[in-house]
Design a protein around this motif. Structure first.
Motif, PDB file in Angstrom:
ATOM      1  N   TYR A  67       0.909  -1.210  -0.096  1.00 25.66           N
ATOM      2  CA  TYR A  67       0.033  -0.023   0.051  1.00 25.66           C
ATOM      3  C   TYR A  67       0.955   1.542   0.081  1.00 25.66           C
ATOM      4  O   TYR A  67       0.610   2.134  -0.685  1.00 25.66           O
ATOM      5  CB  TYR A  67      -0.848   0.055   1.114  1.00 25.66           C
ATOM      6  CG  TYR A  67      -1.827   0.995   1.279  1.00 25.66           C
ATOM      7  CD1 TYR A  67      -3.102   0.842   0.502  1.00 25.66           C
ATOM      8  CD2 TYR A  67      -1.787   2.331   2.062  1.00 25.66           C
ATOM      9  CE1 TYR A  67      -3.921   1.830   0.589  1.00 25.66           C
ATOM     10  CE2 TYR A  67      -2.815   3.184   2.073  1.00 25.66           C
ATOM     11  CZ  TYR A  67      -3.900   3.174   1.381  1.00 25.66           C
ATOM     12  OH  TYR A  67      -4.913   3.925   1.456  1.00 25.66           O
ATOM     13  N   ALA A  68       1.914   1.217   0.876  1.00 25.21           N
ATOM     14  CA  ALA A  68       2.808   2.467   0.943  1.00 25.21           C
ATOM     15  C   ALA A  68       3.534   2.755  -0.435  1.00 25.21           C
ATOM     16  O   ALA A  68       3.568   3.680  -0.692  1.00 25.21           O
ATOM     17  CB  ALA A  68       3.822   2.149   1.961  1.00 25.21           C
ATOM     18  N   VAL A  69       3.886   1.621  -0.929  1.00 32.03           N
ATOM     19  CA  VAL A  69       4.874   1.801  -2.182  1.00 32.03           C
ATOM     20  C   VAL A  69       3.688   2.563  -3.309  1.00 32.03           C
ATOM     21  O   VAL A  69       4.100   3.345  -4.078  1.00 32.03           O
ATOM     22  CB  VAL A  69       5.408   0.341  -2.806  1.00 32.03           C
ATOM     23  CG1 VAL A  69       5.780   0.291  -4.194  1.00 32.03           C
ATOM     24  CG2 VAL A  69       6.344  -0.063  -1.713  1.00 32.03           C
ATOM     25  N   ARG A  70       2.563   1.650  -3.392  1.00 33.03           N
ATOM     26  CA  ARG A  70       1.764   2.107  -4.271  1.00 33.03           C
ATOM     27  C   ARG A  70       1.334   3.695  -4.133  1.00 33.03           C
ATOM     28  O   ARG A  70       0.816   4.572  -4.899  1.00 33.03           O
ATOM     29  CB  ARG A  70       0.329   1.371  -4.357  1.00 33.03           C
ATOM     30  CG  ARG A  70       0.713  -0.018  -5.097  1.00 33.03           C
ATOM     31  CD  ARG A  70      -0.363  -1.036  -5.066  1.00 33.03           C
ATOM     32  NE  ARG A  70      -1.509  -0.527  -5.599  1.00 33.03           N
ATOM     33  CZ  ARG A  70      -2.599  -0.812  -5.311  1.00 33.03           C
ATOM     34  NH1 ARG A  70      -2.922  -1.357  -4.173  1.00 33.03           N
ATOM     35  NH2 ARG A  70      -3.807  -0.338  -5.892  1.00 33.03           N
ATOM     36  N   LEU A  71       1.179   4.181  -2.736  1.00 32.98           N
ATOM     37  CA  LEU A  71       0.797   5.560  -2.582  1.00 32.98           C
ATOM     38  C   LEU A  71       1.802   6.299  -2.884  1.00 32.98           C
ATOM     39  O   LEU A  71       1.602   7.272  -3.607  1.00 32.98           O
ATOM     40  CB  LEU A  71       0.657   5.669  -0.779  1.00 32.98           C
ATOM     41  CG  LEU A  71      -0.012   6.738  -0.410  1.00 32.98           C
ATOM     42  CD1 LEU A  71      -0.788   6.704   0.851  1.00 32.98           C
ATOM     43  CD2 LEU A  71       1.091   8.074  -0.231  1.00 32.98           C
ATOM     44  N   ARG A  72       3.132   5.963  -2.655  1.00 33.05           N
ATOM     45  CA  ARG A  72       4.244   6.823  -3.190  1.00 33.05           C
ATOM     46  C   ARG A  72       4.183   6.781  -4.807  1.00 33.05           C
ATOM     47  O   ARG A  72       4.316   8.009  -5.202  1.00 33.05           O
ATOM     48  CB  ARG A  72       5.501   6.075  -2.754  1.00 33.05           C
ATOM     49  CG  ARG A  72       6.948   6.808  -3.074  1.00 33.05           C
ATOM     50  CD  ARG A  72       6.609   8.175  -2.048  1.00 33.05           C
ATOM     51  NE  ARG A  72       7.963   8.908  -2.350  1.00 33.05           N
ATOM     52  CZ  ARG A  72       8.936   8.592  -1.802  1.00 33.05           C
ATOM     53  NH1 ARG A  72       9.420   7.617  -0.959  1.00 33.05           N
ATOM     54  NH2 ARG A  72      10.125   9.455  -1.839  1.00 33.05           N
TER      55      ARG A  72
END
Lengths: 225, 225, 225, 225
Positions: A67-72
């Motif tokens: 989720y964090a990578v995709r948010l970034r």
């Protein structure tokens, strides 16, 4: 679910999603298996209990990382949380991951490079599979909430699976019914999702059947034609 | 259910299927009648019990023979089992034969050489008939499993038929409910098939009704037109 | 329900049907009122009982007469019984007359010469009205069969109406359930008809709503267009 | 619901409706909150009881005023009551106001000037939101009628919400069932509206899913193409 998206997602995000879909699907199944063990195993199966807890925790961390990578990569900043609300919901309640299956299904199909199923067959298999996975998740959670509640009618995991079948198909005999607030909230969610998913299965099956009969008309026109 | 089949079946197979459909349909009805007698007759009806057992066995052998011939003619080898999974399932559980009715129906219609019914009427009659036959099969099996189970609410064959009606239409009053594992598995299968089949009936009826009213518009345009 | 009828009906038959539809609709309502009185009135309301019996008998005779005239005018001979199977069924069970409403509705609409409703509104009002009339007929019959049966849960006419609502919408709580064979046969018929009719209402409402939102798109195209 | 309206509404009426939709939506929510407080608060919460009563009364007066102004502006005279029968019904039973949501939704969407959702997403969100609001209203009313009735199974507001979920989705377990005449009438209304609204949600979801899979076909045609 919007028909007009304002801008296409950045290519780095698309690449990431393509690559991670299948590992994440595997992680989802590990999560489900770990959760199932936690819920179903007797309390004194000591070493295994810790292992299943570790599995659940580790896979959840994977989901948070993804989720964090995709948010970034999306470049949306905090708006990502609202735009991709389904992903956010699935992060908080990982048992709802089957709802994201449509993307995974597409990715898997492409990798296998086989002749694809017909349109309606794909809709039926996708919606049916999602409904089954959601049903299993709901049966696990409801069993977790209900099995030792006073006055419960769902006492074994078999009862919970039977309850999930009744509820997804909206038959609702009433011989197995959640009585706790937690179980009822899960049930309401399952009813809403199940209605939509099985409605899609029914609709696609109906369209497929009409198509089959229509094709028969085209191949051999009736006597009066 | 695929819209694009990779290659047409060999003509020998097609010819075989055309010729055997009607005899196999008759065999299915004999199988159902024999099974019904086994389940419903009192235990001491000795000579008839053996006859019905022989009928069930003989018709099953016919189904196995037909499957073997078709496997041979198809030229697919062991892949036949997976490609024609519905036929394989029906071989193992012959009470599910109504699910293959769509082919039989087509074959019968062609032989009778009558003006065919409209598209929606054919869908309704096909899906409705399949649902009725599946319902009868399910009522027989459920009665078999349930009628002497402790705490059962399905005690007579009439109860089982009433239960099948309730379940197929998803009404589910809950006055007749399977309590054994076997009965519940059959019920879950009936719910899934029934939902799809009756959804097709409903969808076709709805489309037919809209068509009737639309035609009325075309024949006599409204005053404002 | 056939899309291709072999030949148009003779004009004398069409004229007869046009002329008798509205009187026959009135006769149906009289029949229903008479039957309702027979079923609901206390046993000792002597003079009225005989009057209602006379009304039921007289209207039934009217239906028989109409059937005979139409059989004669159609020129089909005994085949009329099979071709017009719905009319035959309605003759034997006059409480099913609402199922013939589609023709009556059309005839009444034409006579009134008003701007017609939209397509979906007509389907909804026709299928909804038919469902309501069938529900009332079923409630009356079920009350007739059930109200003094041992172990019955349908004891008052209010219970029977509540049961008909539950059954038509497939909710099926199970608090009011027929227990006699007669009541269950009526219930099975109501489930089948209700499923199809309310499915048509739902389908037409759904199509209408999608149409409303689509029209909105056409009138004011979105910002991105 | 008519597809051909005889004449467009006068521009003054359209302007009035545009301007008042959002204030009236706010008033509806205030009405609902006031009614909820009346029903749910314990009897001795004296000062608040009077305030909620005042709120309910004041918002109702607003609705009456709006109805009167629209009746005047429409130029229809007493025919307004019959032509706008939904508005008349909503005036008498303000808890049904969610049924008028389609207009409000449109008005709100236009004001916000954002890229609009896709067609099916709008149908789903509109029909789903209406169903939720109607469900809450029905739960409040049923709780009001049932909670102190003898032999009631709906005793807390939680039970009433659970009952509304069961009923809207037509699952109908039967563990929470209205027993009073008032409660049953409300239930029948909820069943009818819920069936149509959730049928629309299901239909739109099904169409959306088929569209998603069809688009996938267009973007990357299958190997055999």
């Amino acid at each position: 679910m919007s028909a007009r998206t304002p801008a296409p997602p950045p290519p780095a995000l698309t690449r990431w999603e393509r690559r991670t879909e299948v590992p994440l699907l595997a992680a989802s199944l590990v999560f489900l298996a770990g959760y199932a063990f936690r819920v179903l195993a007797p309390y004194d199966a000591q070493p295994w209990h810790d292992i299943s807890l570790a599995l659940v925790g580790a896979t959840w961390l994977l989901f948070v990382l993804d989720y964090a990578v995709r948010l970034r990569l999306s470049g949306l900043g905090p708006r990502f949380v609202r735009v991709h609300w389904l992903d956010t919901l699935v992060l908080v309640l990982p048992l709802l991951r089957p709802l994201r299956m449509v993307q995974v299904y597409t990715a898997v199909q492409e990798k296998r490079d086989r002749p694809r199923l017909g349109l309606y067959a794909r809709v039926i298999s996708y919606a049916g599979l999602t409904a089954v996975l959601l049903g299993v998740s709901a049966a696990l959670s409801v069993y977790h909430w209900e099995h030792d509640a006073p006055g419960a009618s769902i006492r074994t995991f078999g009862d919970a699976v039977w309850w999930a079948c009744e509820t997804l198909t909206t038959v609702g005999y009433g011989d197995a019914v959640p009585v706790t607030a937690g179980g009822r909230i899960i049930a309401a969610g399952l009813m809403a999702c199940g209605l939509a998913l099985l409605g899609a299965v029914t609709g696609a099956f109906s369209s497929w059947l009409i198509q089959v009969f229509r094709r028969q008309d085209e191949q051999e026109p009736p006597a009066s034609g």
